[in-house]
Design a protein around this motif. Structure first.
Motif, mmCIF file in Angstrom:
data_model
loop_
_atom_site.group_PDB
_atom_site.id
_atom_site.type_symbol
_atom_site.label_atom_id
_atom_site.label_comp_id
_atom_site.label_asym_id
_atom_site.label_seq_id
_atom_site.Cartn_x
_atom_site.Cartn_y
_atom_site.Cartn_z
ATOM 1 N N UNK A 39 0.844 -1.207 0.000
ATOM 2 C CA UNK A 39 0.000 0.000 0.000
ATOM 3 C C UNK A 39 0.868 1.241 0.000
ATOM 4 N N UNK A 40 1.884 1.274 0.874
ATOM 5 C CA UNK A 40 2.793 2.425 0.897
ATOM 6 C C UNK A 40 3.546 2.553 -0.422
ATOM 7 N N UNK A 41 4.018 1.403 -0.929
ATOM 8 C CA UNK A 41 4.808 1.406 -2.161
ATOM 9 C C UNK A 41 4.034 2.005 -3.316
ATOM 10 N N UNK B 290 17.101 3.444 -4.759
ATOM 11 C CA UNK B 290 16.550 2.152 -5.175
ATOM 12 C C UNK B 290 17.046 1.031 -4.274
ATOM 13 N N UNK B 291 18.331 1.061 -3.928
ATOM 14 C CA UNK B 291 18.878 0.018 -3.053
ATOM 15 C C UNK B 291 18.166 0.028 -1.708
ATOM 16 N N UNK C 64 15.860 -3.010 -0.254
ATOM 17 C CA UNK C 64 16.223 -3.638 1.010
ATOM 18 C C UNK C 64 15.022 -3.705 1.942
ATOM 19 N N UNK C 65 14.232 -2.644 1.979
ATOM 20 C CA UNK C 65 13.037 -2.629 2.836
ATOM 21 C C UNK C 65 12.032 -3.667 2.353
ATOM 22 N N UNK C 66 11.795 -3.725 1.035
ATOM 23 C CA UNK C 66 10.813 -4.670 0.498
ATOM 24 C C UNK C 66 11.247 -6.111 0.746
ATOM 25 N N UNK C 67 12.534 -6.397 0.560
ATOM 26 C CA UNK C 67 13.022 -7.772 0.652
ATOM 27 C C UNK C 67 13.124 -8.270 2.085
ATOM 28 N N UNK C 68 12.994 -7.381 3.078
ATOM 29 C CA UNK C 68 13.073 -7.823 4.471
ATOM 30 C C UNK C 68 11.964 -8.796 4.829
#
Length: 789
Positions: A282-284, A733-734, A738-742
């Motif tokens: 949702x935030x993304x 982007x990095x 990193x946040x998404x992949x956590x």
């Protein structure tokens, strides 16, 4: 005056059709994207918030502290709801809840499979689903009662009223009486079911639910109207201490509350703390919507500024005639709002046309909100804000021209103005490159989870539900299946290996700390389990008929062995639910749940003669069709009361990542749209630059400059702008990746080539965009360029 401004805007639009069309299309695409994402976000946020008692509804989750490690999940003992209602005064209602997938029901000569759940008598007192027939208080008050959906009532009995009091047979071994019929659930609920059965009936069927050390069901509570949630949470925190006596400083279990409306979006745990979930999407996408709308607004600024040289005389004459700067600002803002309104009208048409496809991509059932006053108010506000943002800089810029200077010739733009416009393009491409990099990484992660070695072979493996007479005649089924075409191996399990969730702390071994009860995931299996799944045995052997002791023997995985701390585990004692035996084999760790979660300790015990579960069939490559045809014949012969159903393991596994696949597809579309809109802005800047440097190019050509050198001159600055955008975009982007992949316990590493690949892609697209204008300008005859001199 208003009509006068509108006439001028209309004449300018007709005179510059290309610019006007690009402006309208750019804004329309940006607004369309933003509104589609808004509708998706609204639908996501509405899920779980449709209940009238939503502010009093909570789900409980366990937080387990084991040897300085913390684990958490929405699991709890089967008896918890009963005890909470008795012991905690603030709890008005409480129910357990456990799903029952693809359950076969029979009434008369009709047989259908339905998805539903087991739950407590308080369910309809807590949740505000509409009852067409029956009483909320008594719908699930007896073990023989069942509540069914209107769709299910029509399927079996012809209608809701006709279904009441009728008998319906569950899995061909138990009869239930229809005690209530509820309206079909709306699409936006996340607890989807077509039937609900009484919790006491479940406990009587599955005795392990009576043990406080076993976990699997979910528990929901509703607080009293004046209850303090914070105070209730403190009372519930250590509620299990009285029922699980082995808790110490090294092992303890806490109960925590989470609002029912938050479950859908906030489900991920890190060190026992709820840290995210679908809310990140949702935030993304809210951010993506804002970025794309900003990109579209920046396009308008650049394109309008590019046309400014053609309107300098108009502005000069109007100022000489007495026009104030404020009136010019109002005029240009009015033009911007007019174009924005046309763009909004076009975007509404696009949304109407695209919404069915968007629903198909996202798996939603979003309808156009014709009757929503909130939507139309938001659209009005969006129109005004977009018009003001996109028109503000051109209005201030154009109205600032000095009439004396502009009537002498084209205006001389200051260095600050040039830097500002170039900065807007850098900003556009920074956002676009971030989206491109993120899209590449998301695709790599999805590809990684779909092709990772899970530790078992999910290809050519199918599942058949073990129900009815098939459960009693499993041995005969296995013999006949192995004699048929295409079948390599057959076994059984209490659950599909794709997702195992049953846990217990009732495990004892030699050298165990008596003050700890770590949780183990458990599964019962048949013979040939290891062979059928193609699991890798590190030590020992599979459970086998050749060893009578294997009727109570155990297989453990590496993670379980780390807890047991056996150096030579084969033959070492292990007790599960007071069944004492030994370890016969150690399995290499394999993934039996989503890659969002780490591998948990697993114990496999024999369940060759258990009731229910899943048949596992290993099919020979290329012979799936023949194998399924033969299996269907066998099932219809041995189990005629039940329809033949099956599923492939790889499909079941991929369904775990449905949300991620949707995000990946949407990211592809949004990144493509962002780069397209950005290129429109770049084209505007190219046209603007060409207009400003027409005479310079003519002089250069007279002095002998070639077309190639002029092309390099005109396109070189865009290369620098894109490269600058790439440098800015890479760390952003990095960080986002990193946040998404956590959320994934297992994730692909960020590879260095993603960044230059995204930059080169953006650079090539940018060069293609400006090449036409640059070549066209470079090939203009010098006499044409210098004619005004």
């Amino acid at each position: 005056m208003l009509m006068h401004h509108l006439k001028i805007a209309w004449r300018n639009g007709k005179k510059n059709k290309t610019f006007s069309l690009i402006n309208i299309i750019g804004l329309a695409l940006g607004i369309t994207c933003s509104l589609l994402i808004l509708l998706w976000v609204q639908d996501e946020r509405s899920i779980g918030n449709e209940q009238l008692n939503g502010n009093r509804l909570y789900i409980l989750y366990e937080r387990q502290y084991i040897d300085q490690k913390v684990d958490a999940g929405y699991y709890s003992p089967g008896l918890l709801a009963f005890e909470l209602k008795k012991k905690i005064p603030e709890v008005e209602c409480a129910v357990g809840y456990m799903r029952s997938y693809q359950t076969t029901f029979e009434a008369g000569n009709k047989t259908f499979k339905q998805d539903g759940a087991w739950t407590g008598a308080d369910y309809f007192s807590m949740f505000s689903y509409h009852l067409l027939q029956g009483n909320r208080a008594t719908a699930l008050s007896t073990p023989s009662g069942i509540a069914i959906s209107n769709k299910m009532a029509i399927q079996f009995f012809g209608g809701a009223s006709a279904a009441m009091g009728k008998t319906i047979r569950y899995k061909n071994h138990r009869d239930f009486i229809v005690s209530a019929v509820f309206a079909d659930l709306p699409a936006h609920v996340f607890q989807k079911f077509d039937f609900l059965m009484n919790w006491s009936a479940l406990i009587s069927e599955y005795g392990w639910l009576n043990d406080w050390v076993n976990n699997s069901p979910q528990t929901y509570i509703m607080l009293r109207a004046k209850a303090n949630p914070e105070l209730t949470g403190k009372k519930i925190l250590h509620f299990l201490d009285a029922y699980n006596k082995s808790q110490t400083a090294n092992f303890r279990i806490e109960l925590h509350m989470q609002k029912f409306g938050d479950i859908y979006l906030h489900t991920n745990f890190v060190n026992g703390i709820i840290t995210g979930g679908r809310i990140q999407y949702v935030w993304l996408f809210s951010g993506v919507a804002l970025f794309i709308l900003l990109i579209a607004c920046i396009n308008f600024m650049n394109l309008t500024t590019a046309r400014s040289a053609r309107r300098t005389k108009e502005i000069g004459i109007r100022k000489v005639s007495g026009a104030f700067r404020s009136s010019l600002i109002r005029q240009f803002l009015g033009e911007a709002l007019g174009i924005t309104m046309l763009s909004v009208i076009m975007s509404l048409l696009l949304i109407y046309l695209l919404l069915p496809g968007f629903n198909q991509i996202t798996g939603k059932q979003i309808n156009f909100p014709y009757s929503s006053i909130r939507f139309w108010l938001f659209l009005f506000a969006l129109t005004m804000v977009t018009g003001l943002i996109s028109g503000s800089y051109p209005a201030l810029f154009l109205s600032s021209f000095n009439p004396v200077h502009v009537l002498k010739g084209p205006p001389k733009f200051s260095r600050d103005n040039v830097i500002f416009r170039r900065g807007l393009v850098v900003f556009q491409f920074t956002l676009s490159i971030v989206l491109i990099i993120g899209t590449i990484y998301i695709s790599k992660q999805i590809d990684y989870v779909q092709h990772i070695n899970l530790g078992y072979d999910r290809e050519n493996l199918l599942y058949i539900p073990l129900e009815g007479d098939l459960s009693r005649q499993y041995e005969l089924f296995k013999q006949q299946a192995l004699q048929g075409p295409g079948i390599k191996s057959v076994s059984r399990a209490s659950d599909e290996p794709t997702y195992l969730s049953n846990g217990t702390g009732s495990v004892v071994w030699e050298g165990k700390d008596p003050n700890t009860d770590p949780q183990f995931t458990t599964i019962s299996s048949g013979y040939d389990f290891v062979q059928t799944l193609n699991l890798h045995l590190l030590l020992g052997r599979d459970l086998s008929r050749d060893f009578a002791s294997d009727s109570s023997g155990y297989l453990v995985n590496e993670e379980a062995l780390r807890i047991l701390k056996y150096k030579d585990p084969i033959g070492k004692p292990l007790s599960l639910w007071d069944v004492h035996s030994v370890i016969v084999g150690v399995l290499k760790d394999f993934h039996f749940s989503s890659l969002h979660d780490p591998i948990k300790p697993l114990i496999v015990h024999l369940g060759e003669s258990d009731q229910g579960g899943t048949i596992l069939v290993r099919v020979k490559p290329g012979m799936s069709k023949e194998a399924v045809t033969n299996l269907e014949k066998i099932c219809k012969t041995l189990n005629p009361q039940f329809p033949f159903t099956y599923s492939f393991s790889d499909q079941a596994y991929q369904s775990l990542y449905k949300s991620e696949e949707i995000v990946s597809r949407l990211s592809n579309y949004f990144a493509s749209l962002a780069i397209f809109i950005s290129c429109i802005g770049l084209l505007g800047l190219a046209i603007f630059t060409a207009e400003q440097r027409t005479r310079e190019i003519g002089i250069r050509k007279v002095l002998g400059a070639s077309v190639v050198s002029l092309f390099t001159l005109l396109s070189g600055e865009y290369i620098l702008l894109v490269l600058l955008a790439l440098l800015i975009a890479c760390p952003i982007a990095w960080w986002c990746m990193d946040i998404w992949a956590r959320d994934f316990a297992y994730r692909v590493n960020v590879q260095w080539w993603i960044f230059p690949a995204a930059g080169m892609g953006a650079l090539c697209i940018a060069l293609i965009t400006v090449s036409f204008q640059a070549i066209k300008t470079a090939m203009v005859k010098p006499v044409t360029s210098l004619r005004s001199e």
